[in-house]
Scaffold this active site. Structure first.
Site, mmCIF file in Angstrom:
data_model
loop_
_atom_site.group_PDB
_atom_site.id
_atom_site.type_symbol
_atom_site.label_atom_id
_atom_site.label_comp_id
_atom_site.label_asym_id
_atom_site.label_seq_id
_atom_site.Cartn_x
_atom_site.Cartn_y
_atom_site.Cartn_z
ATOM 1 N N ILE A 1 38.981 37.222 41.678
ATOM 2 C CA ILE A 1 38.862 36.255 42.704
ATOM 3 C C ILE A 1 40.641 36.824 42.926
ATOM 4 C CG2 ILE A 1 38.799 33.943 43.682
ATOM 5 C CD1 ILE A 1 37.134 33.546 41.138
ATOM 6 N N LYS A 2 39.920 36.862 44.704
ATOM 7 C CA LYS A 2 41.665 36.799 45.149
ATOM 8 C C LYS A 2 41.482 36.078 46.209
ATOM 9 C CE LYS A 2 43.925 40.231 48.681
ATOM 10 N NZ LYS A 2 43.489 40.721 49.395
#
Lengths: 308, 308, 308, 308, 308
Positions: free
Chosen positions: A203-204
């Site tokens: 997840i960014k």
């Protein structure tokens, strides 16, 4: 295989061995191999902002080979880009650096109130190009968010079946959030949670501020005294919000900084708060290569704990 | 196999043996096994309200494993959650508690006049994860309701073919109903009926108030003197509205209560009105685990008739 | 096989033998078997108006088995209902009464200016449940009418290939027609024609009034002195408008009547005008079963010519 | 619906309502409707033995309409034939008699050591033609038997999904059995069992003799003193071998008999042994129609218990 | 969930959570629940040897419901049978005992030099019927073995994707092995290995003798002094040959024994050699039910270590 990498992979228990293998590839490549930290080079600026705005300050960046070389020279864990950029180098640099094919992209041609992106690649493309992962952006906060969630779900399912990792860029944006809200602690945490619930492996998100956007959340955060003073505090909350450390969360390197020390300070916050690393585009490819390598080396040293 | 469970299954005559098997699995697991009553733990709050608002008051809840453990410790019949939460524990807790994969989800990022949800999982995912059932929300009252009905129809058809049970969360919401109307007796009954007509095997609705929303319904209810004074009266009408007891109807545990006795009183109403049980999220995972287990145990004792 | 049924089937010359077989099944079942007339029991009120408004006046109707039993007791030609109601009895009553699966349904949850319905079942469902026909509603007059026509076309094509009959509920409604227009002679005739042109095997319309909605139609009707004084006159015109008797046209029994004699008078009009029968919901299942059977028996006697 | 028919249908619990409906259609048609017994007219002789050998003794039989008329005149429960014969009358006789489409057929053109049949129709054909069931022959004993079992499995699965019944003609034949063995008690029982295990809803076998073919079986039959003196004894064993009465088993009427009394005697044996009925081809369509009707009427009276 | 079951499941790490769930269901049902041992009731004798040879000695066995009842009464971990037998009881006994659908079957109608089986069911059937696993036989040693391996591979792949477990009956048979070789230690070990390499989750083999069939194997076994004196020795070698305990291996109960003590002695050997259990058909359903329950209870006590 270090114990830290094994520990991270255990958080993905039940995933296909192929996905685990590709997560391991990302974690075990480059200067930070085995540390459990990642620094990824993303270059989707050409699509997002146009070539002049992206590469004029360092013209070698117009050439797709440049970014493979930069990622290699700096020892990044991976290089992420849209279809065109990867296709224009994947054969020449085959096997040299893990690749992440960004499967949707936006441009700045029209200013949309409810932003979304165009799907510009496929899981089949990612397999064909030898990628370790696919990337996809969602905009929680946009009127189109549900369509984007559904697109990501399908892409993540296809990626899983093919043994790839799925990286979700989760950026709150659109009519549902204010400008400040886009990086508010509660909103970034929420964006991380949504990506994790949708099945993202990595997840960014953006680095959060101490601001709280939603009145309902504000009440809960204050009542429960969730620390949000320092960057490390806030990163810790984001990591917690992504399944309590069971999902890799990385943070964007933000807008081009005039002051690298501010950037380093952010990295220290990510490191101390238990973040898994950074994805650093403009601050790397928009300066000369040796400067960029120097910058990225310093960042990696911070993550590796070689410098405070 | 108790006579009560057999009786419930007979209401589903003509369904695939696989679906009957999975209904039996739900009815025969946990502390209430065999009683024909169910207490299900749902944790979609992270997606619906964000992680801070959901888990800050009991931080272990950030970790997906926590909820499997809570469901096990309390002896719930099943645990229901979105894809990410189930994927992050389904292997580690394989075979320990029946799972329900929630196939669509909403968030609080944007306030939609005509609410809908994003499809975030598939029947294939449910099979892969070893689930006994899939869950899906419809919003009768929303301008998007027909699209949601059609999505549910397709998912229910696929679930039936795969021998799974289909659980329908039927929540009136949107421009067609007032705020009070969302829990009005006539509207909740209508929501239960729609879910049943769409082929749901298990129907989840909110506990109804004595309010009547629709003027046409009000006339009929008053003329036919449908009792609606007590909770038991109202629950009885809802169960009747879901094919006269031939479909399992469970009720949401509602917003977090300051007073557990109010909650217990509701459960008594459900029990005495012939409701099949409760799905209790916030009131369970938002308090410390031992308190939650204690609460759920009391509720199960009420359902089992062990305490008045 | 009576000569009258053969004659009706000849109107469908060129259709698949399977469709002819199922038309014959409908025409040859129950008290009116062989007469060429049909009385069908439809129960989609629960979906359309909600359970309380539909069944409170005769609570056994909450139970899906009740309607199978009513159709059997009264000797109806068929029983038509949405997926849930049929699924909950099709195994128990297998082979006892021809079934019509209503494949789309509306609710009263939101008041739509341009009405449409949700698709709630499939031809595959109809086969699985042993139905003789599928039913589908179109709203000529709605802004969504073309979508509905296209949906019906696809369903009718699939039904034909599977040897089922396709019944079209053709109800003018929406911005294109006034309230009075919905039952105007020219408009009901037009609705019957559209259904026939779309390939419907059986057409259900409302009983027309003498009103003429469209000024252009009014001129023609008056110039050509189309009789519209009596119900029989108007029914004759509708049957003529549905391929001059080559398509079965049945009429709705309308809103619950306080006066059964008014209802009987309508049936006499349908009979004398050459209509094929009635589909009678609220007037049958909203009264006690023995009263309903008595009413339906009288109606069937009228159709059979046993009483004037 | 008689209690006996309900009882038979209960043996098929868990099957689709559509399949139950079509089984009920077969059981509730014709002179034996409701008795739980069936007499079916099969005419695949033209394909199996050639037209001259089949129809020269009663030339109206060359005409496909003749057999529909015969089945109707005699009040048979169903008429079974290959694609061509059914296609040539299904429209004209739509709805008059339940049809069984025989989906594979053999000829006498070549003498095969290991016999098999050609697939000559599909479940889709059966739906299009309005059939209640499909029929399929397997040859346990042939070197091709496994291919035939696999074909039947697929056809039965498709039939089930479409709500049809699947009839299996199970005829031991080929290198694995002697000529006497084809009708040996142990072998016919085995053939019935295989058809049932493959998912057949109705099983057709030849009438067994008292002969025992397999030495291993002979030992068991003698040790356990399985009665096999009378036809009723042997039929009882076959019915037992087809899931102890939970599957309908019918018997072929055998080769054309010179003596009808011998035939009637067989029927009494089937009746008294609990067999479900007969499928009588050559003995019916190879004599004049009124004689055939007379014969079939006597047989039906035997089954109905109207004559001893 | 006992530690032993957890340990067994860890051997399947990387498999879908659904498959783990169904393995857990098998391990956690019945009298041996949680012990890590299994006793499974298989009834494919009717197909394999014919009904008379299978059921004449205990006629209630002709009825498919009998075997469900026997498995329940004895507390078996699962009941395995072909399509017909499962279809005829899966609805009535839904949720009462884990089911294994045997997807291919052979008969004794023809004596094939190179044996194979017919595919008689599908993974879709298994889902529809609520099974925990599918079963499939391969004949290493037959000229058709590669076709059978390929069929199993496809079925196992489909089962895995659907979250089911795949059980492989691996029986050396055909021109490649002598009669003695079918149960030779090296050959049974080889058969177990092949099944494991093909992806089987559970492997069923015959109990091996001390005989060594292959001269090449004989040399190695003797040179390395692989113990093969006792049954426990030989079972230990088989378990080792199926991935050293990482795959469940169960053993057939063999031909009907006159002496139960010989059977118990075999079970002790399986238990002491680390075998996972038995699949006992003829020795259970071919005697009276109370005797069978008594026998199975003794066997389970041996496995549970309650008696030596």
């Amino acid at each position: 295989m270090t114990e830290r990498v094994r520990q991270i992979l255990r958080g993905y228990d039940g995933q296909n061995p192929g996905t685990l293998t590709n997560l391991a590839r990302l974690l075990n490549h480059g200067r930070l191999a085995g540390t459990g930290r990642l620094v990824i080079l993303p270059v989707d600026q050409g699509f997002e902002h146009g070539p002049g705005r992206s590469f004029a300050m360092n013209p070698p960046g117009y050439n797709p080979h440049y970014h493979f070389e930069l990622a290699l020279a700096a020892g990044c864990n991976a290089y992420a880009a849209p279809l065109g950029f990867l296709e224009a180098g994947a054969a020449d640099f085959a096997g040299e650096v893990p690749l992440i094919l960004k499967l949707n992209n936006s441009d700045s041609m029209v200013s949309d109130t409810e932003p979304r992106q165009a799907v510009t690649g496929s899981v089949k493309d990612a397999l064909r190009l030898g990628c370790a992962a696919v990337g996809f952006t969602i905009y929680p906060g946009s009127g189109h968010r549900f369509d984007m969630y559904e697109q990501f779900r399908e892409i993540a399912a296809e990626a899983r079946a093919a043994g790839l990792a799925a990286v979700c860029w989760s950026y709150p944006r659109g009519s549902g959030v204010s400008k400040d809200g886009e990086t508010a602690l509660d909103i970034v945490a929420y964006a991380a949670q949504i990506a994790a619930q949708l099945g993202a492996h990595i997840i960014k998100v953006k680095l959060p501020t101490a601001h709280l956007e939603s009145p309902e959340a504000k009440k809960v955060y204050e009542r429960n005294q969730i620390p949000r003073e320092t960057m490390a505090d806030r990163v810790r909350h984001i990591v917690q919000s992504a399944f309590d450390g069971r999902r890799i969360v990385i943070f964007s390197g933000g807008a081009a900084k005039s002051d690298d020390n501010a950037l380093f300070e952010e990295m220290r916050g990510i490191r101390d708060g238990g973040g898994f690393g950074s994805i650093i585009g403009r601050n790397s490819f928009q300066r000369k290569k040796d400067h960029a390598v120097e910058l990225l080396t310093t960042i990696m040293k911070i993550y590796a704990g070689e410098i405070a």
